[in-house]
Each structure stands twice: as C-alpha cells, then as structure tokens.
Design a protein around this motif. Structure first.
Motif, PDB file in Angstrom:
ATOM      1  N   ASN A  16       0.865  -1.171   0.000  1.00  0.00           N
ATOM      2  CA  ASN A  16       0.000   0.000   0.000  1.00  0.00           C
ATOM      3  C   ASN A  16       0.905   1.226   0.000  1.00  0.00           C
ATOM      4  O   ASN A  16       1.451   1.619   1.021  1.00  0.00           O
ATOM      5  CB  ASN A  16      -0.906   0.004   1.231  1.00  0.00           C
ATOM      6  CG  ASN A  16      -1.929   1.115   1.176  1.00  0.00           C
ATOM      7  OD1 ASN A  16      -1.623   2.239   0.805  1.00  0.00           O
ATOM      8  ND2 ASN A  16      -3.156   0.796   1.533  1.00  0.00           N
ATOM      9  N   GLN A  18       0.480   4.438  -0.265  1.00  0.00           N
ATOM     10  CA  GLN A  18       0.153   5.595   0.563  1.00  0.00           C
ATOM     11  C   GLN A  18       0.491   5.356   2.025  1.00  0.00           C
ATOM     12  O   GLN A  18       1.056   6.232   2.697  1.00  0.00           O
ATOM     13  CB  GLN A  18      -1.337   5.940   0.424  1.00  0.00           C
ATOM     14  CG  GLN A  18      -1.743   7.239   1.096  1.00  0.00           C
ATOM     15  CD  GLN A  18      -0.988   8.446   0.562  1.00  0.00           C
ATOM     16  OE1 GLN A  18      -0.707   8.532  -0.637  1.00  0.00           O
ATOM     17  NE2 GLN A  18      -0.617   9.363   1.459  1.00  0.00           N
ATOM     18  N   LYS A  21       4.286   5.443   2.492  1.00  0.00           N
ATOM     19  CA  LYS A  21       4.794   6.821   2.477  1.00  0.00           C
ATOM     20  C   LYS A  21       4.446   7.535   3.776  1.00  0.00           C
ATOM     21  O   LYS A  21       5.270   8.278   4.327  1.00  0.00           O
ATOM     22  CB  LYS A  21       4.213   7.570   1.282  1.00  0.00           C
ATOM     23  CG  LYS A  21       4.811   8.954   1.090  1.00  0.00           C
ATOM     24  CD  LYS A  21       4.326   9.611  -0.188  1.00  0.00           C
ATOM     25  CE  LYS A  21       4.971  10.983  -0.363  1.00  0.00           C
ATOM     26  NZ  LYS A  21       4.528  11.650  -1.614  1.00  0.00           N
ATOM     27  N   GLU A  22       3.240   7.306   4.291  1.00  0.00           N
ATOM     28  CA  GLU A  22       2.833   7.918   5.553  1.00  0.00           C
ATOM     29  C   GLU A  22       3.722   7.456   6.701  1.00  0.00           C
ATOM     30  O   GLU A  22       4.100   8.243   7.569  1.00  0.00           O
ATOM     31  CB  GLU A  22       1.372   7.569   5.866  1.00  0.00           C
ATOM     32  CG  GLU A  22       0.359   8.345   5.060  1.00  0.00           C
ATOM     33  CD  GLU A  22       0.367   9.825   5.384  1.00  0.00           C
ATOM     34  OE1 GLU A  22       0.301  10.180   6.580  1.00  0.00           O
ATOM     35  OE2 GLU A  22       0.467  10.635   4.449  1.00  0.00           O
ATOM     36  N   TYR A  59      10.118   7.028  -3.112  1.00  0.00           N
ATOM     37  CA  TYR A  59       9.098   8.015  -2.765  1.00  0.00           C
ATOM     38  C   TYR A  59       9.643   9.438  -2.666  1.00  0.00           C
ATOM     39  O   TYR A  59       8.909  10.402  -2.871  1.00  0.00           O
ATOM     40  CB  TYR A  59       8.443   7.642  -1.430  1.00  0.00           C
ATOM     41  CG  TYR A  59       7.613   6.389  -1.488  1.00  0.00           C
ATOM     42  CD1 TYR A  59       6.410   6.347  -2.188  1.00  0.00           C
ATOM     43  CD2 TYR A  59       8.046   5.223  -0.850  1.00  0.00           C
ATOM     44  CE1 TYR A  59       5.652   5.192  -2.247  1.00  0.00           C
ATOM     45  CE2 TYR A  59       7.289   4.065  -0.902  1.00  0.00           C
ATOM     46  CZ  TYR A  59       6.092   4.059  -1.603  1.00  0.00           C
ATOM     47  OH  TYR A  59       5.344   2.905  -1.665  1.00  0.00           O
ATOM     48  N   ARG A  73       3.863  18.652   5.512  1.00  0.00           N
ATOM     49  CA  ARG A  73       2.899  17.864   6.285  1.00  0.00           C
ATOM     50  C   ARG A  73       2.667  18.493   7.662  1.00  0.00           C
ATOM     51  O   ARG A  73       1.544  18.506   8.168  1.00  0.00           O
ATOM     52  CB  ARG A  73       3.433  16.439   6.430  1.00  0.00           C
ATOM     53  CG  ARG A  73       2.442  15.407   6.922  1.00  0.00           C
ATOM     54  CD  ARG A  73       3.031  14.037   6.637  1.00  0.00           C
ATOM     55  NE  ARG A  73       2.184  12.978   7.132  1.00  0.00           N
ATOM     56  CZ  ARG A  73       2.325  12.394   8.311  1.00  0.00           C
ATOM     57  NH1 ARG A  73       3.274  12.811   9.132  1.00  0.00           N
ATOM     58  NH2 ARG A  73       1.521  11.420   8.687  1.00  0.00           N
TER      59      ARG A  73
END
Length: 226
Positions: A16, A18, A21-22, A59, A73
């Motif tokens: 996954n 996303q 990366k989170e 990324y 962020r």
C-alpha cells in the motif's frame, strides 16, 4: 475434494504505497525534529521503518525532498486544526480567543513542529522557500486572523492600531517559547513547565494577555492622540 485456490493465492500482497509513504513521513518527522536537518540520518529512518533504502528514494528524490515534505505535512497539520475552528463571525472577541487557544493547543500537542521550525530557521527558511504548498497552507490562517481583527475594529471592540502580523508573531511567541525552552526554564524556575497543570494555566494565561491588549481601547486612543 481439495478447495479451489483463489486466483490471487500465493501472490505477494501488494504494497500500500500511501500507507508506506505515511509511515516514512511519520518516522522522518520525529527524526528531523529530534536531530535537526544535519543530524538526521536516512539510514536511521530506514531502520525504524524496516524498509529498504531504495524504497525511501522511490518516494523521495533526496534527503532534502523528504525534509521538505515533512515540513509541508507539519504545516498541513496546523491547517487541519484551524479548519476545525467554530468561528461564528458574529463575536470577534470570542472568535479571536478560540483562534489563540487552538494555536497554543497545537504547539502543546505537537512540540516537534516547534523543533522543526527551529532547525529550518538555522537555514534561514532555505528549504520551505522551495515549497509552493506551504504558502497556500498558511494563507487561510492569515486570512482568518486578519478578518477577525478587522471585524473587531469595525465593531469597536478591538484597538484600531492592532496589526495582524504583529499579533500573529506575539501569539506564536507566547505559545511556543515555554515549549521550545521548557527544559532550561523548568530548571531555573524550579517548576515543570511540561506538567498538565502548567499547560492548562498557559492555555488561559496567553489568550487573556492577547485579549487584554486587543481590547485595551483606552490605551490605543492614547497612542493615536500622542
């Protein structure tokens, strides 16, 4: 009779992107906040994320790119809190107090953000100047603050000489100083500034100070007539 296998059985679970990366950004946020831009190590982030170094660079193009996205962020988190403000537009005094309280609360709950700002100031904002996102994120705050201030002036409840830039700098300074200097201050003042009791006191003290200035109409008239 053996059960039929799913067409996807045996295939590796797809990553996954996303979430990965989170996770990297979460770990990098803490690493940069704790060690600064120079002291932070991509290898340490890799180890804590338990991923390959190549994946980080899949990324993020560089350490600087990773830091910049961490900063974007962090500013985004502040904007999210500001979006939660319940401003009526009818009572500028109440709206200003809520805005000040939410700003202070964010600093208290996100001390790493203050640490990130400190390390970026060592670079004279060189990294965030490359971001087209951060000014867009910050604009709603400046607009909200300016609007509330002007509403208060129009209604005659705020001093006419108040400037939104000076006001924001003062709010930020009052809200962040006790956090960025909490260890030295706690030692010399012989008090734990990180305790919930002291934080609750600050949450009341700072808005009271700001509102005392803004609503000091007599003092403002004296300044204008001097």
């Amino acid at each position: 009779m053996p059960a039929k296998k799913s067409p996807d059985a045996g295939k590796p679970t797809s990553r996954n992107a996303q979430l990965t990366k989170e996770r990297i950004l979460n770990v990098a946020f803490k690493e940069f906040a704790a060690r600064g831009y120079d002291g932070a190590r991509v290898d340490a982030i890799v180890a804590r994320c338990k991923i390959s170094k190549n994946l980080i660079y899949h990324y993020f193009s560089s350490k600087e790119d990773l830091f910049l996205q961490v900063m974007e962020r962090a500013y985004g988190a502040m904007r999210k809190r500001q979006n939660e403000l319940a401003l009526t537009g009818d009572d500028p005094v109440a709206d200003m107090r809520v805005l000040v309280e939410k700003t202070i609360q964010h600093f208290i709950e996100q001390p790493e953000f203050i640490q990130l700002l400190a390390t970026e100031n060592l670079y004279k904002a060189a990294h965030i100047k490359k971001s087209s996102v951060i000014p867009v994120i910050f604009n709603p705050l400046r607009t909200a603050l300016d609007n509330i201030l002007e509403q208060g002036k129009t209604k005659g409840v705020f001093r006419q000489d108040a400037d939104w830039i000076d006001l924001y700098v003062s709010i930020s300074g009052l809200g962040s100083y006790a956090i960025s200097n909490r260890y030295t201050l706690s030692y010399v003042l012989d008090v734990d500034l990180g305790s919930s009791e002291r934080q609750i006191r600050r949450m009341k003290h700072i808005p009271d100070m700001v509102m005392s200035y803004l609503c000091d109409l007599g003092e403002a008239q004296g300044i204008r007539s001097a």
